[in-house]
Design a protein around this motif. Structure first.
Motif, PDB file in Angstrom:
ATOM      1  N   GLY A 130       0.776  -1.232   0.000  1.00  0.00           N
ATOM      2  CA  GLY A 130       0.000   0.000   0.000  1.00  0.00           C
ATOM      3  C   GLY A 130       0.805   1.278   0.000  1.00  0.00           C
ATOM      4  O   GLY A 130       0.320   2.323   0.404  1.00  0.00           O
ATOM      5  N   SER A 131       2.049   1.213  -0.501  1.00  0.00           N
ATOM      6  CA  SER A 131       2.898   2.416  -0.501  1.00  0.00           C
ATOM      7  C   SER A 131       3.067   3.039  -1.883  1.00  0.00           C
ATOM      8  O   SER A 131       3.887   3.932  -2.063  1.00  0.00           O
ATOM      9  CB  SER A 131       4.268   2.093   0.118  1.00  0.00           C
ATOM     10  OG  SER A 131       4.894   1.034  -0.581  1.00  0.00           O
ATOM     11  N   GLY A 132       2.299   2.561  -2.872  1.00  0.00           N
ATOM     12  CA  GLY A 132       2.286   3.200  -4.185  1.00  0.00           C
ATOM     13  C   GLY A 132       3.144   2.559  -5.266  1.00  0.00           C
ATOM     14  O   GLY A 132       3.325   3.146  -6.326  1.00  0.00           O
ATOM     15  N   LYS A 133       3.641   1.355  -5.036  1.00  0.00           N
ATOM     16  CA  LYS A 133       4.515   0.692  -6.011  1.00  0.00           C
ATOM     17  C   LYS A 133       3.806   0.410  -7.333  1.00  0.00           C
ATOM     18  O   LYS A 133       4.323   0.726  -8.399  1.00  0.00           O
ATOM     19  CB  LYS A 133       5.064  -0.629  -5.462  1.00  0.00           C
ATOM     20  CG  LYS A 133       5.961  -0.504  -4.272  1.00  0.00           C
ATOM     21  CD  LYS A 133       6.366  -1.846  -3.706  1.00  0.00           C
ATOM     22  CE  LYS A 133       5.229  -2.770  -3.400  1.00  0.00           C
ATOM     23  NZ  LYS A 133       4.236  -2.301  -2.441  1.00  0.00           N
ATOM     24  N   SER A 134       2.644  -0.207  -7.260  1.00  0.00           N
ATOM     25  CA  SER A 134       1.926  -0.597  -8.484  1.00  0.00           C
ATOM     26  C   SER A 134       1.501   0.622  -9.293  1.00  0.00           C
ATOM     27  O   SER A 134       1.615   0.624 -10.526  1.00  0.00           O
ATOM     28  CB  SER A 134       0.712  -1.461  -8.145  1.00  0.00           C
ATOM     29  OG  SER A 134       1.133  -2.645  -7.511  1.00  0.00           O
ATOM     30  N   ALA A 170       2.571   4.068 -14.082  1.00  0.00           N
ATOM     31  CA  ALA A 170       2.945   5.370 -14.633  1.00  0.00           C
ATOM     32  C   ALA A 170       4.230   5.263 -15.453  1.00  0.00           C
ATOM     33  O   ALA A 170       4.347   5.873 -16.521  1.00  0.00           O
ATOM     34  CB  ALA A 170       3.104   6.399 -13.518  1.00  0.00           C
ATOM     35  N   LEU A 171       5.187   4.489 -14.968  1.00  0.00           N
ATOM     36  CA  LEU A 171       6.433   4.290 -15.723  1.00  0.00           C
ATOM     37  C   LEU A 171       6.158   3.566 -17.039  1.00  0.00           C
ATOM     38  O   LEU A 171       6.719   3.920 -18.089  1.00  0.00           O
ATOM     39  CB  LEU A 171       7.451   3.518 -14.886  1.00  0.00           C
ATOM     40  CG  LEU A 171       8.075   4.304 -13.735  1.00  0.00           C
ATOM     41  CD1 LEU A 171       8.740   3.364 -12.729  1.00  0.00           C
ATOM     42  CD2 LEU A 171       9.078   5.328 -14.265  1.00  0.00           C
ATOM     43  N   LYS A 172       5.265   2.581 -17.002  1.00  0.00           N
ATOM     44  CA  LYS A 172       4.897   1.873 -18.233  1.00  0.00           C
ATOM     45  C   LYS A 172       4.217   2.828 -19.215  1.00  0.00           C
ATOM     46  O   LYS A 172       4.456   2.761 -20.417  1.00  0.00           O
ATOM     47  CB  LYS A 172       4.014   0.669 -17.908  1.00  0.00           C
ATOM     48  CG  LYS A 172       4.807  -0.467 -17.256  1.00  0.00           C
ATOM     49  CD  LYS A 172       3.964  -1.530 -16.595  1.00  0.00           C
ATOM     50  CE  LYS A 172       3.068  -2.304 -17.490  1.00  0.00           C
ATOM     51  NZ  LYS A 172       2.386  -3.417 -16.787  1.00  0.00           N
ATOM     52  N   ASN A 173       3.389   3.728 -18.689  1.00  0.00           N
ATOM     53  CA  ASN A 173       2.737   4.732 -19.541  1.00  0.00           C
ATOM     54  C   ASN A 173       3.744   5.687 -20.177  1.00  0.00           C
ATOM     55  O   ASN A 173       3.465   6.286 -21.211  1.00  0.00           O
ATOM     56  CB  ASN A 173       1.675   5.514 -18.765  1.00  0.00           C
ATOM     57  CG  ASN A 173       0.449   4.684 -18.468  1.00  0.00           C
ATOM     58  OD1 ASN A 173       0.170   3.689 -19.140  1.00  0.00           O
ATOM     59  ND2 ASN A 173      -0.290   5.070 -17.440  1.00  0.00           N
ATOM     60  N   ILE A 214       2.478  10.646  -7.996  1.00  0.00           N
ATOM     61  CA  ILE A 214       3.060   9.661  -8.912  1.00  0.00           C
ATOM     62  C   ILE A 214       3.932  10.379  -9.942  1.00  0.00           C
ATOM     63  O   ILE A 214       5.041   9.926 -10.249  1.00  0.00           O
ATOM     64  CB  ILE A 214       1.946   8.836  -9.596  1.00  0.00           C
ATOM     65  CG1 ILE A 214       1.228   7.987  -8.549  1.00  0.00           C
ATOM     66  CG2 ILE A 214       2.522   7.957 -10.696  1.00  0.00           C
ATOM     67  CD1 ILE A 214      -0.054   7.346  -9.043  1.00  0.00           C
ATOM     68  N   LYS A 215       3.451  11.500 -10.447  1.00  0.00           N
ATOM     69  CA  LYS A 215       4.212  12.272 -11.436  1.00  0.00           C
ATOM     70  C   LYS A 215       5.579  12.674 -10.880  1.00  0.00           C
ATOM     71  O   LYS A 215       6.607  12.534 -11.547  1.00  0.00           O
ATOM     72  CB  LYS A 215       3.412  13.510 -11.840  1.00  0.00           C
ATOM     73  CG  LYS A 215       4.084  14.381 -12.886  1.00  0.00           C
ATOM     74  CD  LYS A 215       3.186  15.569 -13.248  1.00  0.00           C
ATOM     75  CE  LYS A 215       3.711  16.333 -14.408  1.00  0.00           C
ATOM     76  NZ  LYS A 215       4.675  17.358 -14.095  1.00  0.00           N
ATOM     77  N   LYS A 216       5.597  13.141  -9.639  1.00  0.00           N
ATOM     78  CA  LYS A 216       6.867  13.554  -9.009  1.00  0.00           C
ATOM     79  C   LYS A 216       7.779  12.348  -8.784  1.00  0.00           C
ATOM     80  O   LYS A 216       8.994  12.457  -8.922  1.00  0.00           O
ATOM     81  CB  LYS A 216       6.609  14.266  -7.676  1.00  0.00           C
ATOM     82  CG  LYS A 216       5.915  15.593  -7.827  1.00  0.00           C
ATOM     83  CD  LYS A 216       6.888  16.653  -8.227  1.00  0.00           C
ATOM     84  CE  LYS A 216       6.200  18.010  -8.205  1.00  0.00           C
ATOM     85  NZ  LYS A 216       6.874  18.974  -9.045  1.00  0.00           N
ATOM     86  N   ARG A 217       7.189  11.217  -8.439  1.00  0.00           N
ATOM     87  CA  ARG A 217       8.003  10.008  -8.265  1.00  0.00           C
ATOM     88  C   ARG A 217       8.617   9.565  -9.595  1.00  0.00           C
ATOM     89  O   ARG A 217       9.772   9.153  -9.632  1.00  0.00           O
ATOM     90  CB  ARG A 217       7.168   8.886  -7.638  1.00  0.00           C
ATOM     91  CG  ARG A 217       6.930   9.066  -6.151  1.00  0.00           C
ATOM     92  CD  ARG A 217       6.114   7.936  -5.561  1.00  0.00           C
ATOM     93  NE  ARG A 217       6.244   7.926  -4.097  1.00  0.00           N
ATOM     94  CZ  ARG A 217       5.735   7.000  -3.310  1.00  0.00           C
ATOM     95  NH1 ARG A 217       5.052   5.987  -3.816  1.00  0.00           N
ATOM     96  NH2 ARG A 217       5.901   7.060  -2.005  1.00  0.00           N
ATOM     97  N   GLY A 245       6.500   4.609 -21.347  1.00  0.00           N
ATOM     98  CA  GLY A 245       7.189   3.819 -22.351  1.00  0.00           C
ATOM     99  C   GLY A 245       8.222   2.843 -21.819  1.00  0.00           C
ATOM    100  O   GLY A 245       8.863   2.135 -22.591  1.00  0.00           O
ATOM    101  N   TYR A 246       8.375   2.779 -20.504  1.00  0.00           N
ATOM    102  CA  TYR A 246       9.320   1.827 -19.924  1.00  0.00           C
ATOM    103  C   TYR A 246       8.687   0.439 -19.862  1.00  0.00           C
ATOM    104  O   TYR A 246       7.470   0.299 -19.742  1.00  0.00           O
ATOM    105  CB  TYR A 246       9.722   2.250 -18.498  1.00  0.00           C
ATOM    106  CG  TYR A 246      10.486   3.535 -18.438  1.00  0.00           C
ATOM    107  CD1 TYR A 246      11.842   3.584 -18.752  1.00  0.00           C
ATOM    108  CD2 TYR A 246       9.853   4.715 -18.071  1.00  0.00           C
ATOM    109  CE1 TYR A 246      12.549   4.772 -18.696  1.00  0.00           C
ATOM    110  CE2 TYR A 246      10.547   5.916 -18.008  1.00  0.00           C
ATOM    111  CZ  TYR A 246      11.894   5.936 -18.326  1.00  0.00           C
ATOM    112  OH  TYR A 246      12.585   7.115 -18.271  1.00  0.00           O
ATOM    113  N   LYS A 247       9.525  -0.566 -19.898  1.00  0.00           N
ATOM    114  CA  LYS A 247       9.076  -1.943 -19.700  1.00  0.00           C
ATOM    115  C   LYS A 247       8.901  -2.147 -18.196  1.00  0.00           C
ATOM    116  O   LYS A 247       9.691  -1.643 -17.398  1.00  0.00           O
ATOM    117  CB  LYS A 247      10.133  -2.910 -20.258  1.00  0.00           C
ATOM    118  CG  LYS A 247       9.835  -4.371 -20.033  1.00  0.00           C
ATOM    119  CD  LYS A 247       8.729  -4.869 -20.915  1.00  0.00           C
ATOM    120  CE  LYS A 247       8.589  -6.384 -20.738  1.00  0.00           C
ATOM    121  NZ  LYS A 247       7.328  -6.865 -21.190  1.00  0.00           N
ATOM    122  N   GLY A 248       7.860  -2.883 -17.810  1.00  0.00           N
ATOM    123  CA  GLY A 248       7.637  -3.139 -16.399  1.00  0.00           C
ATOM    124  C   GLY A 248       6.912  -4.444 -16.179  1.00  0.00           C
ATOM    125  O   GLY A 248       6.146  -4.889 -17.041  1.00  0.00           O
TER     126      GLY A 248
END
Length: 180
Positions: free
Chosen positions: A14-18, A23-26, A164-167, A28-31
């Protein structure tokens, strides 16, 4: 020297990993999605007992085998992110008071030596069918994870309690600093 571009995102439940991984996949990164949540869903669908709160040893073994497959499924020079990695299994097994099979330590070096960790964050913490742990449990798991990753020689990079954007921006700044 082999360049390893496989980054783990870890932290307590519950700390925001998923959300961060999505967001990283969006971007263009592979995840790769968190294996443990997939297994929990599968076990719940068949009323199975290979769940971390029922049969941690068997659950950990399934996670380990599937995480090895994830590693085999990605061999590229571009960045890839994993929602949890093999060291997470070690931490969870330790927290459960079980002996960690030695093979769990063998492939920890297949990831980048820096790991992103999401700190416990009560304001975003929620329970669901795959995450029955309390916020107190999440804080304890976070400490086990942090200690295990440190013991294994990883550099811990704590993500800010931010949007999420800042992360994502934080991670991308880190990646830019790592380039040759």
């Amino acid at each position: 020297m082999t360049i390893i571009n496989r980054f783990i995102i870890t932290g307590g439940p519950g700390s925001g990993k998923s959300s961060l991984l999505n967001a990283l996949k969006n971007q263009g990164y592979k995840g790769f999605e968190e294996i443990s949540r997939i297994i929990i869903r599968e076990q719940q669908e068949i009323n199975g007992d290979k769940l971390p709160w029922k049969n941690l040893a068997d659950f950990a073994e399934i996670c380990y085998e599937r995480m090895l497959k994830q590693l085999d499924d990605y061999n590229s020079r571009s960045y890839c992110f994993y929602d949890r990695g093999i060291p997470d299994i070690i931490a969870y097994v330790r927290r459960g008071g079980l002996q960690v099979p030695s093979k769990y330590f063998e492939n920890c070096n297949q990831y980048h030596p820096s790991v992103f960790i999401t700190p416990p964050w009560q304001q975003i913490f929620i329970n669901d069918a795959e995450r029955p742990e309390s916020f107190k449990d999440s804080m304890e798991i976070y400490q086990y994870l942090k200690n295990t990753y440190k013991e294994l020689g990883f550099q811990i990079i704590e993500l800010p309690k931010a949007s999420i954007k800042k992360r994502v921006e934080f991670i991308e700044a880190y990646l830019s600093s790592c380039k040759d």
